[in-house]
Motif scaffolding. Structure first.
Motif, PDB file in Angstrom:
ATOM      1  N   UNK A  97       0.817  -1.216   0.000  1.00  9.12           N
ATOM      2  CA  UNK A  97       0.000   0.000   0.000  1.00  9.12           C
ATOM      3  C   UNK A  97       0.850   1.266   0.000  1.00  9.12           C
ATOM      4  N   UNK A  98       1.933   1.251   0.763  1.00 13.41           N
ATOM      5  CA  UNK A  98       2.771   2.444   0.864  1.00 13.41           C
ATOM      6  C   UNK A  98       3.442   2.768  -0.468  1.00 13.41           C
ATOM      7  N   UNK A  99       3.953   1.748  -1.159  1.00 12.38           N
ATOM      8  CA  UNK A  99       4.618   1.988  -2.444  1.00 12.38           C
ATOM      9  C   UNK A  99       3.620   2.365  -3.521  1.00 12.38           C
ATOM     10  N   UNK A 100       2.406   1.801  -3.460  1.00 11.34           N
ATOM     11  CA  UNK A 100       1.378   2.202  -4.413  1.00 11.34           C
ATOM     12  C   UNK A 100       0.987   3.659  -4.199  1.00 11.34           C
ATOM     13  N   UNK A 101       0.836   4.059  -2.934  1.00 17.21           N
ATOM     14  CA  UNK A 101       0.494   5.448  -2.635  1.00 17.21           C
ATOM     15  C   UNK A 101       1.579   6.395  -3.132  1.00 17.21           C
ATOM     16  N   UNK A 102       2.848   5.992  -2.985  1.00 17.58           N
ATOM     17  CA  UNK A 102       3.943   6.820  -3.481  1.00 17.58           C
ATOM     18  C   UNK A 102       3.904   6.905  -5.003  1.00 17.58           C
ATOM     19  N   UNK A 103       3.577   5.792  -5.658  1.00 23.12           N
ATOM     20  CA  UNK A 103       3.454   5.806  -7.110  1.00 23.12           C
ATOM     21  C   UNK A 103       2.348   6.727  -7.580  1.00 23.12           C
ATOM     22  N   UNK A 104       1.218   6.710  -6.880  1.00 17.95           N
ATOM     23  CA  UNK A 104       0.099   7.585  -7.239  1.00 17.95           C
ATOM     24  C   UNK A 104       0.468   9.052  -7.020  1.00 17.95           C
ATOM     25  N   UNK A 105       1.227   9.335  -5.961  1.00 10.56           N
ATOM     26  CA  UNK A 105       1.672  10.708  -5.714  1.00 10.56           C
ATOM     27  C   UNK A 105       2.579  11.198  -6.839  1.00 10.56           C
ATOM     28  N   UNK A 106       3.486  10.336  -7.255  1.00 11.90           N
ATOM     29  CA  UNK A 106       4.400  10.743  -8.328  1.00 11.90           C
ATOM     30  C   UNK A 106       3.660  10.863  -9.661  1.00 11.90           C
ATOM     31  N   UNK A 107       2.672  10.022  -9.893  1.00 15.81           N
ATOM     32  CA  UNK A 107       1.874  10.142 -11.104  1.00 15.81           C
ATOM     33  C   UNK A 107       1.124  11.474 -11.106  1.00 15.81           C
ATOM     34  N   UNK A 108       0.567  11.831  -9.954  1.00 10.76           N
ATOM     35  CA  UNK A 108      -0.136  13.108  -9.841  1.00 10.76           C
ATOM     36  C   UNK A 108       0.805  14.262 -10.176  1.00 10.76           C
ATOM     37  N   UNK A 109       2.014  14.247  -9.629  1.00  9.94           N
ATOM     38  CA  UNK A 109       2.987  15.308  -9.894  1.00  9.94           C
ATOM     39  C   UNK A 109       3.333  15.374 -11.374  1.00  9.94           C
ATOM     40  N   UNK A 110       3.550  14.229 -11.994  1.00 10.94           N
ATOM     41  CA  UNK A 110       3.895  14.202 -13.414  1.00 10.94           C
ATOM     42  C   UNK A 110       2.758  14.758 -14.263  1.00 10.94           C
ATOM     43  N   UNK A 111       1.529  14.412 -13.931  1.00  9.68           N
ATOM     44  CA  UNK A 111       0.383  14.945 -14.674  1.00  9.68           C
ATOM     45  C   UNK A 111       0.305  16.465 -14.530  1.00  9.68           C
ATOM     46  N   UNK A 112       0.531  16.948 -13.319  1.00  5.32           N
ATOM     47  CA  UNK A 112       0.396  18.379 -13.074  1.00  5.32           C
ATOM     48  C   UNK A 112       1.493  19.187 -13.749  1.00  5.32           C
ATOM     49  N   UNK A 113       2.652  18.591 -13.969  1.00  4.31           N
ATOM     50  CA  UNK A 113       3.688  19.294 -14.743  1.00  4.31           C
ATOM     51  C   UNK A 113       3.145  19.650 -16.125  1.00  4.31           C
ATOM     52  N   UNK A 114       2.343  18.765 -16.700  1.00  2.00           N
ATOM     53  CA  UNK A 114       1.765  19.031 -18.017  1.00  2.00           C
ATOM     54  C   UNK A 114       0.829  20.235 -17.992  1.00  2.00           C
ATOM     55  N   UNK A 115       0.213  20.502 -16.841  1.00  2.00           N
ATOM     56  CA  UNK A 115      -0.732  21.610 -16.733  1.00  2.00           C
ATOM     57  C   UNK A 115      -0.064  22.964 -16.953  1.00  2.00           C
ATOM     58  N   UNK A 116       1.247  23.047 -16.755  1.00  7.13           N
ATOM     59  CA  UNK A 116       1.941  24.319 -16.925  1.00  7.13           C
ATOM     60  C   UNK A 116       2.024  24.746 -18.392  1.00  7.13           C
ATOM     61  N   UNK A 117       1.673  23.859 -19.293  1.00 10.11           N
ATOM     62  CA  UNK A 117       1.613  24.240 -20.696  1.00 10.11           C
ATOM     63  C   UNK A 117       0.436  25.170 -20.972  1.00 10.11           C
ATOM     64  N   UNK A 118      -0.577  25.146 -20.107  1.00 10.58           N
ATOM     65  CA  UNK A 118      -1.772  25.967 -20.309  1.00 10.58           C
ATOM     66  C   UNK A 118      -1.453  27.434 -20.079  1.00 10.58           C
ATOM     67  N   UNK A 119      -1.952  28.287 -20.976  1.00  9.00           N
ATOM     68  CA  UNK A 119      -1.748  29.722 -20.840  1.00  9.00           C
ATOM     69  C   UNK A 119      -3.061  30.489 -20.738  1.00  9.00           C
ATOM     70  N   UNK A 120      -4.152  29.844 -21.103  1.00  6.26           N
ATOM     71  CA  UNK A 120      -5.454  30.505 -21.093  1.00  6.26           C
ATOM     72  C   UNK A 120      -6.512  29.589 -20.510  1.00  6.26           C
ATOM     73  N   UNK A 121      -7.564  30.188 -20.028  1.00  2.18           N
ATOM     74  CA  UNK A 121      -8.677  29.428 -19.491  1.00  2.18           C
ATOM     75  C   UNK A 121      -9.183  30.061 -18.215  1.00  2.18           C
ATOM     76  N   UNK A 122     -10.400  29.719 -17.840  1.00  3.58           N
ATOM     77  CA  UNK A 122     -10.989  30.251 -16.617  1.00  3.58           C
ATOM     78  C   UNK A 122     -10.650  29.340 -15.450  1.00  3.58           C
ATOM     79  N   UNK A 123     -10.440  29.942 -14.289  1.00  4.13           N
ATOM     80  CA  UNK A 123     -10.026  29.215 -13.094  1.00  4.13           C
ATOM     81  C   UNK A 123     -11.054  29.434 -11.990  1.00  4.13           C
ATOM     82  N   UNK A 124     -11.414  28.330 -11.326  1.00  9.14           N
ATOM     83  CA  UNK A 124     -12.335  28.406 -10.192  1.00  9.14           C
ATOM     84  C   UNK A 124     -11.671  27.749  -8.979  1.00  9.14           C
ATOM     85  N   UNK A 125     -11.660  28.448  -7.850  1.00  6.99           N
ATOM     86  CA  UNK A 125     -11.080  27.931  -6.617  1.00  6.99           C
ATOM     87  C   UNK A 125     -12.205  27.784  -5.596  1.00  6.99           C
ATOM     88  N   UNK A 126     -12.413  26.551  -5.099  1.00 10.56           N
ATOM     89  CA  UNK A 126     -13.529  26.264  -4.204  1.00 10.56           C
ATOM     90  C   UNK A 126     -13.039  25.554  -2.951  1.00 10.56           C
TER      91      UNK A 126
END
Length: 259
Positions: A97-126
């Protein structure tokens, strides 16, 4: 708010600074639609970002959490029995479970790096609590630097910093406390050292072994994370640090990013 007004890097740091818990939604034109990032205490913990290059199995192998043959075994089991990769890996005893959780955390980080390509769009913070299992937190400072390295060049830095890039620059005292969190490279240390005193972009770019692109990326990262004084504020830091210097006439500080 609009992403073109508040870049993702500055927005993520503002949410970290506020220790925000809730969701950050990025509205994109169809077919992307809304992409959501869940945060806890200001740090991302989950995203529904769909990535063609950051599938969980590939991330687990790339990060050295499982071996390629372990992934192949799990995929064969899924082909005959069905199920999702994480539970199948657990059932096979390939991962805990611990190694799977670490893998999911790193996957999340890798996905979010891709988000920095975005330059336009509306943002909602809730604000709101995450309704799901406990998830590992992504280091926001490391994420911001990784996103900038992946998607920023000198032209984009100049466009987003504007006149702030053209004048004096100096690191704030906070940089010393948080340097390790960014995971800067060994070659970046010489640039960071020069920022202990007032300097400018052109002078930093003449640092041995540095490129203008890398300097721009470092400067922008510190600026987005409120660890860089610019203009008169940078000059005031230099004047204060100088021996027997006259009292600084300017004591301006960098304004907090809009949230």
């Amino acid at each position: 708010m609009l992403l073109e007004q508040v870049p993702l890097s500055r927005l993520l740091f503002a949410l970290l600074h506020q220790r925000f818990t809730g969701t950050l939604q990025l509205e994109q034109p169809d077919p992307a639609g809304t992409r959501t990032i869940w945060l806890s205490g200001g740090m991302p913990i989950f995203t529904d970002w769909v990535s063609a290059t950051q599938a969980l199995g590939e991330v687990l192998v790339a990060e050295g959490i499982i071996a390629p043959e372990d992934l192949a075994q799990a995929l064969r089991a899924m082909a005959t029995q069905g199920g999702r990769l994480g539970p199948v890996l657990l059932s096979l005893g390939v991962i805990d479970d611990a190694r799977l959780a670490e893998g999911l955390r790193r996957q999340c980080a890798r996905k979010l790096v891709e988000a920095f390509a975005l330059r336009r769009g509306e943002v909602f913070v809730t604000p709101g609590e995450f309704d799901g299992p406990a998830m590992g937190k992504v280091n926001s400072l490391e994420l911001i630097f990784a996103g900038v390295l992946a998607h920023y060049d000198e032209a984009r830095v100049s466009a987003e910093m504007g006149a702030a890039l053209l004048g004096p620059l100096a690191a704030t005292s906070a940089l010393a406390r948080y340097t390790a969190h960014f995971r800067f490279g060994a070659a970046d240390q010489a640039i960071l050292e020069r920022l202990h005193h007032a300097t400018d972009f052109d002078a930093l770019s003449r640092t041995a072994g540095a490129s203008r692109k890398r300097v721009a990326q470092l400067v922008f990262t510190l600026w987005a994370c409120q660890m860089l004084r610019v203009g008169a504020a940078a000059q005031a830091v230099e004047a204060t640090a100088a021996p027997a210097a006259a009292p600084a006439r300017t004591t301006a500080t960098v304004a907090a990013p809009a949230a």
